[in-house]
Each structure stands twice: as C-alpha cells, then as structure tokens.
Design a protein around this motif. Structure first.
Motif, PDB file in Angstrom:
ATOM      1  N   ARG A 183       0.866  -1.195   0.000  1.00 30.60           N
ATOM      2  CA  ARG A 183       0.000   0.000   0.000  1.00 30.60           C
ATOM      3  C   ARG A 183       0.895   1.236   0.000  1.00 30.60           C
ATOM      4  O   ARG A 183       1.131   1.855   1.034  1.00 30.60           O
ATOM      5  CB  ARG A 183      -0.938  -0.014   1.215  1.00 30.60           C
ATOM      6  N   HIS A 186      -0.381   4.625   1.435  1.00 32.71           N
ATOM      7  CA  HIS A 186      -0.458   4.660   2.894  1.00 32.71           C
ATOM      8  C   HIS A 186       0.927   4.847   3.507  1.00 32.71           C
ATOM      9  O   HIS A 186       1.088   5.558   4.506  1.00 32.71           O
ATOM     10  CB  HIS A 186      -1.109   3.375   3.403  1.00 32.71           C
ATOM     11  N   ILE A 190       2.097   8.049   5.945  1.00 32.47           N
ATOM     12  CA  ILE A 190       2.754   7.925   7.250  1.00 32.47           C
ATOM     13  C   ILE A 190       4.071   8.692   7.258  1.00 32.47           C
ATOM     14  O   ILE A 190       4.380   9.430   8.200  1.00 32.47           O
ATOM     15  CB  ILE A 190       2.988   6.437   7.585  1.00 32.47           C
ATOM     16  N   ALA A 295      -5.090   9.659   1.345  1.00 38.77           N
ATOM     17  CA  ALA A 295      -4.421   8.490   1.926  1.00 38.77           C
ATOM     18  C   ALA A 295      -4.466   8.528   3.452  1.00 38.77           C
ATOM     19  O   ALA A 295      -4.659   7.492   4.104  1.00 38.77           O
ATOM     20  CB  ALA A 295      -2.971   8.423   1.438  1.00 38.77           C
ATOM     21  N   GLU A 298      -7.986   7.505   4.637  1.00 36.68           N
ATOM     22  CA  GLU A 298      -8.168   6.053   4.549  1.00 36.68           C
ATOM     23  C   GLU A 298      -7.401   5.333   5.649  1.00 36.68           C
ATOM     24  O   GLU A 298      -7.908   4.383   6.260  1.00 36.68           O
ATOM     25  CB  GLU A 298      -7.706   5.556   3.176  1.00 36.68           C
ATOM     26  N   LEU A 299      -6.188   5.791   5.908  1.00 32.65           N
ATOM     27  CA  LEU A 299      -5.349   5.149   6.910  1.00 32.65           C
ATOM     28  C   LEU A 299      -5.928   5.315   8.311  1.00 32.65           C
ATOM     29  O   LEU A 299      -5.912   4.378   9.123  1.00 32.65           O
ATOM     30  CB  LEU A 299      -3.941   5.737   6.850  1.00 32.65           C
ATOM     31  N   ARG A 302      -8.848   3.015   8.875  1.00 31.32           N
ATOM     32  CA  ARG A 302      -8.472   1.610   9.033  1.00 31.32           C
ATOM     33  C   ARG A 302      -7.984   1.301  10.446  1.00 31.32           C
ATOM     34  O   ARG A 302      -7.899   0.133  10.838  1.00 31.32           O
ATOM     35  CB  ARG A 302      -7.364   1.248   8.032  1.00 31.32           C
ATOM     36  N   ASN A 303      -7.648   2.331  11.193  1.00 33.39           N
ATOM     37  CA  ASN A 303      -7.134   2.135  12.547  1.00 33.39           C
ATOM     38  C   ASN A 303      -8.311   1.922  13.502  1.00 33.39           C
ATOM     39  O   ASN A 303      -8.826   2.846  14.107  1.00 33.39           O
ATOM     40  CB  ASN A 303      -6.302   3.339  12.976  1.00 33.39           C
TER      41      ASN A 303
END
Length: 644
Positions: A183, A186, A190, A295, A298-299, A302-303
């Motif tokens: 990914r 992502h 970060i 991004a 989305e990240l 997902r957490n």
C-alpha cells in the motif's frame, strides 16, 4: 469569490495552537515551582526570624543613641540575609528544572535508539524505500539532511520523528518495508506525517515538553515531602508521624494540601496531553498540503483501535478518530480558539499573576526596604548639612519607589504578554479565519464562553495554587474565622474576571480583524502580531488591576483572622474597577485612532498585478479590482504534489 478546490487555509500563517500550549506548559512549570518553592523559602525565613523583632528608628531622638542605631542596622542586615537565603531556595528549584529537563531531552535520542534497536537505513539495503523517503523529505526543504532509521525486530508499520535540532531522524518499523510494496500511498502518508512534524518545528518542543513534565513531577514530589515535614510536624520532632500530623494540623489542612497537590499535577498533565494531541492535527494538515489527505483519511479509518471510547479524553496523547478526520476535511477548525486554552489560562492566572508576579514583586520590594532604611540611618551620621541629608534621604525613598514600580511593571507585563501570546493570538487566528470564510454568524457574543472558562479556571487556580490567600480555608472549615468575606470576595473576583476578560477578548478580535484583515500579500506577516500582542498586554494589565487588588484584600482578611470591614475594601475595589474601565476605554480609543491614521495614508498593491488601491479594513476574502485574483493569498496554501 469561491476558493479554488486545492486551496486550504494555512494554519501556520499565525502562531499556532501548538506553540500556545507549549508556552502555557512552560509557564505552568515555572509558576508551580515558584509557588511550591516559596513554601520552603517562607519556612526558612520564618524559622530564622522566629521570636525576633528587629528594632526600627521611630523618632529623631532614636538617632542620638549610637548603640540602638547599631542594633537597627544589624537587624536590617540580618533581614536582608534571611530574604536572600529564602530567595536562593526558590531560584535553585527554578534552575534545577531546566537542568534536569535538558539532560533528559539530550539523552532521549540515544535511549530511543537503544530501546528499539534502531539501525540506519542504507541505500544498498533497500534502494526503493531509501529513494522514496528521500523524495518525500525533499518536500520539507530541510536545512540539514534528515536521517532514516529502521527497527531491526519490530514488525510495526508506524513511524516516529525524533532527534535534536539539526540532527533529526525518522524511524520506521520493520513492517514499513512491506507496507511500501503493498500500500504505497499509505506508506507515503505515514512518512509525510512524520516529516510534517519536523517541518512544523514541533519535534524539539515535544520532547522538551515531556522532559519538563518528568522533571517537574519529580521536583514537586520532593518539595511536597519537605512541605509535609516542615509544615505539618512540630519543629522539635525529627521523625514525622501520623500522630504528630493530626495533633499539630487538623485533617482538613492535610486534605487541602493533598487536593492542591494532585489538582496541580492533573492540570499540568492535561496541558501536556492537549499539546501532544494538537501537534498531530497540525502534522496532518501539513501532510494534506503535500497531497496526502485522501491516503491519510483512509489510513485513519483503518485504525480500528482508535474507535474505542475513552472516558478520560483530556488525557489522551493522540486525537480521536473523528477529530483527525474532521480536521482534514475542515482545515479551518485549526483556526478556532479552543475552550481548553481559555480554561488553562484561567487556572494559570493565580499561579502567575498572583502567586508568581505578585510574590516576586513583593519579595523584591521587601528586600529593598531594609536597604533604604540603612541608607537613611547611615546618612544621619555623615557630617553634612541638614538640607543635603534630607535630599539624600528623599532620593533614597524615590529610588526605592521607582525600583518597586519597575519590578511590578516588569513582572506583571511578562505575565500579561504570556496570556496575550496564547489566548489572545488564538482569538486573532479565529477572527481572520472568519473573515476568509465570510462567517458572520460567529461574533463577539461567543467570546462570553471563553470569558466564563477563564473565570472558572481562575477560581480553581485560586484554591489549588500551593501558596495563596485561601490557605485560611482550613480555618474556615474549623470554624476559627468567618467564611463570608472569602465567599464575597471570591464571587466578586469571578464575576469581574468574566467581564474584564470579555472586554479584553473584544479588543483582541476587533483590532485583529482591522490589522490582519487589511494585510495583503503572498507571505504571512512576520512581525505584525507582535505590536498587537504587546498592546493586548497593556490592556490586560489595566483590566486585571481590580483582580490583583481583590487578592490583596483577601490576604488582608486572612491575616487579620476574621476582621472584615465590608465598606472600605469594597469601596476601594469599586475605585479599581472604574480605573480599569477608564484605562481600557482610553487604550481602545488610542488604538482605533492610530489605525485610522495609518489607513488614511497607506495604499496597498495587489501581490499579483501591482494595482494600487487604498487600504480598507477588510481585504481578506476580497479580490483585486484589476486582475480579479485573491488579495490575501498569504492565508491560503495549495496542494504541492499528487501522491498518485
């Protein structure tokens, strides 16, 4: 004019909320140490002067007795020595704080590398990851290279920016190498988030703030142990026991001390946690500017661990899921003046304005009184004419008065500037954002909320700072003195603080809209907020004069053990209120006239085509009459790259 889709309000155009919280944390640390250290200094001073009354010159005939005069001079010198040693303890505690914090701050990078087993990432080991991170780092345009390190054993996909100024590094978990290949967007999000921390300049602030907090807690616990030993046990005993505590001081006194101590710790911890949460939102904003908004969203979604409900929200070290998402989608939220800033400022008002500046000024003044007395007595033995002797004595008194006035102004102005540079700047930011968004629904009425929060924090700070006029609350609980004067004065100070703070916030919002609202250009103003912050400091001094006066009355009531004449103190407080209001009106009118004079002679040029127009009050959110482009482009930032 509608903003382009790629345009975002620039949260870094004015001093950020992160900087404000860091200033509040440092102010809280210094003020708390001074207040708690004052206890030790006061104990030493009282112990040295216990049972001692220094002679004074009461009549001209006293000068005739040489031995008596010698005793007067000797007593004043002893008083000076006692005050110097008392101040030495406080100064030592204050200097010990940055010393311990700096040591912790300097050794943290080495400890982190050792604890997590970090290794430098070299290009020959993973050229894809090395090159990808290098390109992203280039967006920040660092003055010096940023190191890339990776954990040898952890499978984490997270990252962390750390290091000392000029030697920053970003460490990645071992799982980040796989994340890059599976990914890629992502991984970039970060990395950009951590690079944004470095670009925002909050990396050194973060680790120094944590070091300050650790050093402060250690010092407070040490001082509290001394406080318990010296104040809650008989001086004749060497080993404190529970029996001694109860015999000498009633349970109410011990209870109050414990409440004050732990409330102070909780407040400082809340400021630190708020600082750590806020820095994450600003890092998200910078990363979004670099093209990572989608991004990052989305990240974050997902957490799943962040979805859990936390009851103690005020002590979270990271912002909640919905806060980060809302901040990414609505960057203007970073311009809103937060209520916790107002509350923290209110709590620190007694610690800094009353417990810090008030006691510093009073101590230095008391230090100067014996010196003045020694000069006046010494002049009496110089073989000079009475006229010259009188002039020298008058000059000594005038010099002492000037010294006292200077100390008072410097101490109180420093505190006022701290408050103006935190809460005042946040109000300025919000006013400018409202102009840009053409938000007219939020006006001066909502400033009452901040004023009430300041007053609530102020009352809490009055009862929790270690050295204050409410130390006699234990006597109130024991029934030794009447509680009515304390209640009356507390309610008065709380209500007046609300009104004074609201007037001050009105000043901040009104003139920030006219100063920054008329500023146009492509780069943010570098020094424009400093003059307004200084003006806010003087306004605050005028408005809070009755607050300091009321606190002096509280001290007077407490020392007199119940004596209270409701007429005289309250009438003098009314005079202080009138003085503060007149001073506020005067400063408001002077500032308004100066801005009108400046606006009349000033012409502004469009930053795009150079077309000159007479400066108006509200240029933010307006377009050029000639080229039609946005005039206040300094308030916006555009997307730099597309991660795709």
């Amino acid at each position: 004019m509608t903003k382009p889709p790629t345009a975002r309000l620039n949260p870094f155009a004015l001093p950020t909320e992160t900087n404000a919280l860091f200033i509040l944390l440092l102010s809280a640390a210094v003020a708390v140490l001074f207040n708690t250290g004052f206890t030790i200094g006061t104990w030493y001073d009282n112990l040295q002067s216990a049972g001692t009354s220094y002679p004074r010159i009461e009549t001209p005939a006293d000068l005739e007795n040489l031995s008596y005069v010698k005793e007067v001079i000797k007593g004043n010198i002893e008083a000076e020595k006692s005050l110097l040693l008392s101040s030495f303890y406080q100064l030592s505690l204050l200097l010990l704080l940055p010393a311990i914090a700096t040591c912790l701050y300097l050794i943290y990078p080495s400890l982190l590398r050792k604890r997590r087993g970090l290794q430098k990432l070299k290009r020959d080991r993973d050229p894809k990851m090395f090159d990808e991170i290098g390109k992203l780092i280039g967006l920040a345009k660092p003055a010096r290279p940023i190191g890339i390190e990776i954990e040898a054993t952890s499978d984490s996909t997270g990252a962390q920016a750390f290091g000392l100024p000029g030697r920053y590094s970003i460490c990645f978990g071992k799982g980040s190498r796989l994340l890059l290949r599976q990914r890629r967007l992502h991984f970039k999000a970060i990395a950009l988030h951590e690079i944004a921390h470095i670009a925002n300049g909050d990396v050194p602030l973060t680790y120094y703030a944590i070091s300050i907090w650790i050093a402060l807690i250690a010092e407070i616990m040490f001082i509290s142990a001394l406080y318990l030993f010296f104040n809650f046990t008989p001086l004749s005993t060497t080993v404190p026991t529970i029996t001694n505590l109860i015999d000498v001081f009633p349970p109410q006194t011990i209870y109050l001390f414990i409440v004050q101590f732990w409330t102070t710790v909780i407040i400082i911890s809340s400021i630190l946690a708020s600082f750590l949460r806020t820095r994450e939102l600003y890092a998200d904003s910078r990363a979004a500017q670099w093209g990572a908004q989608t991004a990052l969203s989305e990240l974050i979604q997902r957490n799943q661990a962040d979805v859990r409900v936390r009851l103690l929200h005020g002590w979270r070290l990271h912002p909640a899921l919905h806060e980060r998402l809302f901040s990414l989608e609505n960057p203007e939220v970073l311009f809103k003046a937060k209520g916790h800033i107002a509350f923290f400022v209110g709590v620190l008002l007694p610690y800094t304005l009353l417990g810090g500046a008030f006691f510093i000024a009073s101590q230095l003044i008391w230090f100067g009184l014996p010196m003045t007395n020694i000069v006046i007595v010494g002049v009496g033995f110089i073989p000079i004419s009475e006229t010259v002797r009188s002039i020298i004595a008058d000059v000594a008194v005038i010099a002492m008065a000037a010294f006292a006035l200077l100390i008072i102004v410097v101490c109180f102005l420093s505190v006022a500037y701290m408050i103006s540079g935190t809460l005042g700047v946040q109000i300025q930011r919000e006013a400018i954002a409202d102009l840009a968004l053409k938000n007219r629904a939020s006006g001066y009425q909502k400033l009452w909320k901040h004023a009430v929060l300041v007053s609530m924090g102020f009352v809490l700070g009055l009862f929790t700072m270690p050295v204050n006029g409410y130390q006699w609350i234990a006597d109130i609980l024991n029934g030794n003195i009447s509680y009515s004067p304390f209640v009356t004065l507390t309610v008065f100070l709380a209500l007046f603080t609300i009104c004074a703070t609201w007037l001050w916030l009105v000043y901040a919002r009104f003139f920030s809209r006219r100063i920054f609202g008329s500023y146009i250009g492509t780069v943010p103003p570098k020094i424009g907020w400093h003059p307004l912050t200084l003006a806010l400091s003087f306004v605050l001094l005028f408005l809070y004069t009755p607050v300091v006066h009321g606190y002096v009355v509280i001290l007077h009531v407490g020392h007199d053990s119940g004596y209270y004449d409701p007429g005289r103190p309250l009438s003098s407080l009314v005079f202080s209120c009138l003085f503060a209001l007149i001073g506020y009106i005067f400063l408001f009118c002077i500032t308004w006239l100066l801005l009108k004079f400046r606006q009349f002679f000033r012409k502004s040029a469009c930053p795009h085509c150079g077309f000159k127009t007479r400066a108006r009050n509200m240029m933010i959110g307006q377009t050029c009459e000639k080229c039609g482009k946005e005039l206040g482009t300094w308030l916006y930032m555009s997307k730099i790259i597309d991660l795709e």
